[in-house]
Design a protein around this motif. Sequence first.
Motif, PDB file in Angstrom:
ATOM      1  N   ASP A   1      25.089 -54.736  49.069  1.00  9.00           N
ATOM      2  CA  ASP A   1      25.212 -53.339  48.646  1.00  9.00           C
ATOM      3  C   ASP A   1      26.032 -53.233  47.363  1.00  9.00           C
ATOM      4  OD1 ASP A   1      28.113 -52.249  50.631  1.00  9.00           O
ATOM      5  OD2 ASP A   1      27.612 -54.188  49.719  1.00  9.00           O
TER       6      ASP A   1
ATOM      7  N   VAL B   1      28.516 -50.147  46.053  1.00  8.12           N
ATOM      8  CA  VAL B   1      29.052 -48.818  46.347  1.00  8.12           C
ATOM      9  C   VAL B   1      29.218 -48.056  45.032  1.00  8.12           C
ATOM     10  CG1 VAL B   1      31.103 -47.573  47.128  1.00  8.12           C
ATOM     11  CG2 VAL B   1      30.170 -49.452  48.503  1.00  8.12           C
TER      12      VAL B   1
ATOM     13  N   LYS C   1      25.067 -47.610  47.781  1.00  8.28           N
ATOM     14  CA  LYS C   1      25.713 -47.018  48.961  1.00  8.28           C
ATOM     15  C   LYS C   1      26.753 -46.020  48.486  1.00  8.28           C
ATOM     16  CE  LYS C   1      27.728 -49.039  53.141  1.00  8.28           C
ATOM     17  NZ  LYS C   1      26.953 -48.458  54.176  1.00  8.28           N
TER      18      LYS C   1
ATOM     19  N   ASN D   1      34.526 -34.381  54.585  1.00  6.63           N
ATOM     20  CA  ASN D   1      35.390 -35.574  54.550  1.00  6.63           C
ATOM     21  C   ASN D   1      35.703 -36.041  53.135  1.00  6.63           C
ATOM     22  OD1 ASN D   1      36.685 -37.959  55.729  1.00  6.63           O
ATOM     23  ND2 ASN D   1      34.975 -39.043  54.763  1.00  6.63           N
TER      24      ASN D   1
ATOM     25  N   PHE E   1      29.131 -56.828  56.641  1.00  7.46           N
ATOM     26  CA  PHE E   1      29.873 -55.647  56.224  1.00  7.46           C
ATOM     27  C   PHE E   1      31.335 -55.696  56.647  1.00  7.46           C
ATOM     28  CE2 PHE E   1      30.049 -51.435  54.667  1.00  7.46           C
ATOM     29  CZ  PHE E   1      30.841 -50.679  55.535  1.00  7.46           C
ATOM     30  N   GLU E   2      31.587 -56.038  57.917  1.00  9.46           N
ATOM     31  CA  GLU E   2      32.963 -56.027  58.433  1.00  9.46           C
ATOM     32  C   GLU E   2      33.845 -56.940  57.603  1.00  9.46           C
ATOM     33  OE1 GLU E   2      30.949 -53.668  60.722  1.00  9.46           O
ATOM     34  OE2 GLU E   2      30.358 -55.796  60.485  1.00  9.46           O
TER      35      GLU E   2
ATOM     36  N   MET F   1      34.729 -55.184  54.360  1.00  7.86           N
ATOM     37  CA  MET F   1      35.688 -54.094  54.604  1.00  7.86           C
ATOM     38  C   MET F   1      37.068 -54.668  54.888  1.00  7.86           C
ATOM     39  SD  MET F   1      34.526 -51.063  54.207  1.00  7.86           S
ATOM     40  CE  MET F   1      35.343 -49.803  55.185  1.00  7.86           C
TER      41      MET F   1
ATOM     42  N   TYR G   1      30.591 -53.959  50.089  1.00  4.22           N
ATOM     43  CA  TYR G   1      31.261 -54.564  51.244  1.00  4.22           C
ATOM     44  C   TYR G   1      30.337 -55.457  52.056  1.00  4.22           C
ATOM     45  CZ  TYR G   1      34.528 -50.757  50.244  1.00  4.22           C
ATOM     46  OH  TYR G   1      35.389 -49.889  49.619  1.00  4.22           O
ATOM     47  N   ASP G   2      29.024 -55.260  51.978  1.00  2.61           N
ATOM     48  CA  ASP G   2      28.063 -55.951  52.849  1.00  2.61           C
ATOM     49  C   ASP G   2      27.844 -57.377  52.358  1.00  2.61           C
ATOM     50  OD1 ASP G   2      24.526 -55.373  53.668  1.00  2.61           O
ATOM     51  OD2 ASP G   2      26.072 -56.724  54.493  1.00  2.61           O
TER      52      ASP G   2
ATOM     53  N   ASP H   1      30.302 -43.868  48.670  1.00  4.82           N
ATOM     54  CA  ASP H   1      31.671 -44.277  48.977  1.00  4.82           C
ATOM     55  C   ASP H   1      31.963 -44.028  50.459  1.00  4.82           C
ATOM     56  OD1 ASP H   1      34.899 -42.906  47.895  1.00  4.82           O
ATOM     57  OD2 ASP H   1      34.365 -44.702  49.036  1.00  4.82           O
ATOM     58  N   ALA H   2      32.317 -45.106  51.171  1.00  8.11           N
ATOM     59  CA  ALA H   2      32.594 -44.964  52.615  1.00  8.11           C
ATOM     60  C   ALA H   2      33.946 -44.299  52.831  1.00  8.11           C
ATOM     61  CB  ALA H   2      32.601 -46.348  53.263  1.00  8.11           C
ATOM     62  N   GLU H   3      34.706 -44.157  51.756  1.00  2.00           N
ATOM     63  CA  GLU H   3      36.056 -43.582  51.883  1.00  2.00           C
ATOM     64  C   GLU H   3      36.190 -42.368  50.978  1.00  2.00           C
ATOM     65  OE1 GLU H   3      37.721 -47.456  50.738  1.00  2.00           O
ATOM     66  OE2 GLU H   3      38.822 -47.343  52.631  1.00  2.00           O
TER      67      GLU H   3
END
Length: 563
Positions: A426, A428, A453, A195, A492-493, A496, A485-486, A455-457
Motif C-alpha cells: 500500500d 498511504v 490507502k 474521526n 499490515f500489523e 503498523m 504499512y502493508d 490515512d488510518a490515523e
Amino acid sequence: MKSLLPLIFLVLTACSEQGNQVQNTSSENDQPTEKLSPLGIDAITTDSLTGHIKVLASDEFEGRAPGTVGEEKTINYLAENFKKAGLQPGNGDSYFQKVPLTSVEAVNQPALTIQSSEGEAIVLNYPSDQVIWTRHQTEQVTLNDSQLVFVGYGINAPERNWNDYDGVDVKGKTVVMLVNDPGYATQNPELFNGNAMTYYGRWDYKFDEAARQGAAGAIIIHDTLPAAYPWSTVSSSWTGPKFDIIREDKGESLSIMESWITKDNAKLLFSKSGLDLDAMYEAAKSADFKAVEMNLKASATIQNKVANVESNNVIAILPGSKYPDEVFLYMAHWDHLGKDPSKEGDNIFNGALDNASGTAGLLTMAEAFASLPEKPERSIVFMAVTAEEQGLLGSAHYAANPVYPLANTVAGLNMDVLKNFGRTNDLVVIGLGMSQLDGYLEAKAKSQNRYLKPDAEAQKGYYYRSDHFELAKLGVPMIYPKGGYDHVEKGFEYGMAKAKEYTDNHYHGPSDEYNESWDMTGSVQDLQLYFMVGQDIANSQDWPEWNEGAEFKAARDAQRAGK
Ligand SMILES: [Zn+2]
C-alpha cells in the motif's frame, strides 16, 4: 496520464534506453566502455538515499536547528549537491531564500500560579505540570490575575454553525480548551470530519482563535489520544527557543501567554473550581455548549531571550524544455530540533527519519531528474524548507513570498518522514480524496502493483502538520504521500508496529538516529513512484484541481483566475 504498465516493464524501458546509448557508443570505436551511472528513475537507489541520510543525521550536523552551525552545514550540503547534480540555483542566482525569523525562549522556568477564590495558590511547575510561553517578541511579559474560562474546544466555525465563544466575552481572560475537535470526540461522521481531525482541532488554530477573541491567556489541556502524542513530545517541542516570523506588531495582538497543561493538573483545577473535567468533556461535545467561568485566576511572568535569526530555504530548479514558467514542486523540511545543552547524555536530536530521510529523498530525486537525457517540458523545483518544527515557518514564508508564482505552480508533493522497514503493497496518502492528484498517484502505484490507502490515523490531523499545508491553504494542489504499512512479506500489523515503535520511542527524541538495520528499499520504491508522478505532470499540459468540497478549492479557482 502517460502509461499504466507494471513497474518491471518501466525499469526495462529505462534500462533499454540506457542500453541503446551504451551500445551505440561501443560499436563506433571498440573502446572498452566505462561503467555509466544509472539514469533517471534507476538513479534512485538505497545507496544514494542512505548516503545522504547518514550525513544529514550525523552528530556533526547537530540536529539541524535553524540559525545554528547545524543549519550552515545542512544548507551548504544541499546547495553543493544540487549544484553537483547539475541543477540551477532556484532563487535567481542563489540556491537560498532568506527567511527572517525571531526566536523567543523562556529562560526563567516560568511557573503558572492559579489562585482560587478562597485565596489558595496552586503552583504548576515548568515543564513537568505545564509548558507556558509567549509569542510576544519582547524580553518579559506578565499575566496578572486573569480569570479562567472553559471554552470547550475553543472553535468558532460559522460554516459549521459552531461557536464555543458564543455569548462570552473573554477579553483579558484566560481560556481553557480541549485538544482536537467534537467530531473526533463523538466519532460522529456528520460532526466536523468525524474521526479525521479538522484544522479546527489543531493547537495553532486554537491559539490564533483565542487571540482573535482577545484572550490574555490560552491553555490547552493535553490528552495523549486526542493530541496524538505523549506529554514528553509537548515538553520537548514547546520548551527552548521558539521561532516565529518577525511580526510587525511584535506579537502584541496575540495572547500574552499560551500553554499546555497536563490532564491531571487540569482535573485538579476543575475540581478546585467545583467542576468535573469529565462532565465538561461531555458538555463540550454539543453545539449547544456554553462557556463556563471558572472561579480561578492565572498569573505568570515569562522572561525571554529574544534573538532575530536569519534562516534559509534551499531551492534548486531543473528548467523545463518547453514550458519553463510552469512548475511542479517537490518539497521537504531540512530542519529539526537541534541540541538541548541542558540534557544529560545524548542531547542531539538527529532527526534521521524526521526529516533527514525526506530531505535525502529530495536530493536523490533531484539527482535522478537531472540525469535524464530528455528534460521534462515543465520545470521541476526542489525546495528544502526551514523551521517546519517551529510551525511550518519556512514554507509559510515561501508561500507568502513565492519565487515561482503560485498560479503557475501546477502542483506539488511533500515528503516528511520516509519509512525504514521495507517495501509495502500500500501507499498511504494523507488527505486522500482532496484532489485530482490522487489519480496520478494511483496510476503509478498500479504500475508498481500497489494500491492507495487513506490515512488510518486521520484523527491526528497530519494534513495540517507539514509544509504542503502552507501552499495548499493558499490554493496550490498539494499531495502528501506517507509510505504505507502493508509490508510485502510480513503484512499490515508488522508495518503498523514498526511505525508505532518509531512514534512512541523515537519521534522528536535524541534516538531518532540512522541505523544500519534500516531497510530503505520501501522508500526507494516510494521515491520512484513520486518521480514518475512528477515526470508525468511535467510532461503534460494538465492542471490537476481540488475536488468539489475540498476546503482549498475556492482559493485555487481565484488564484488561477488571477484574482
Ligand atoms: Zn517532520
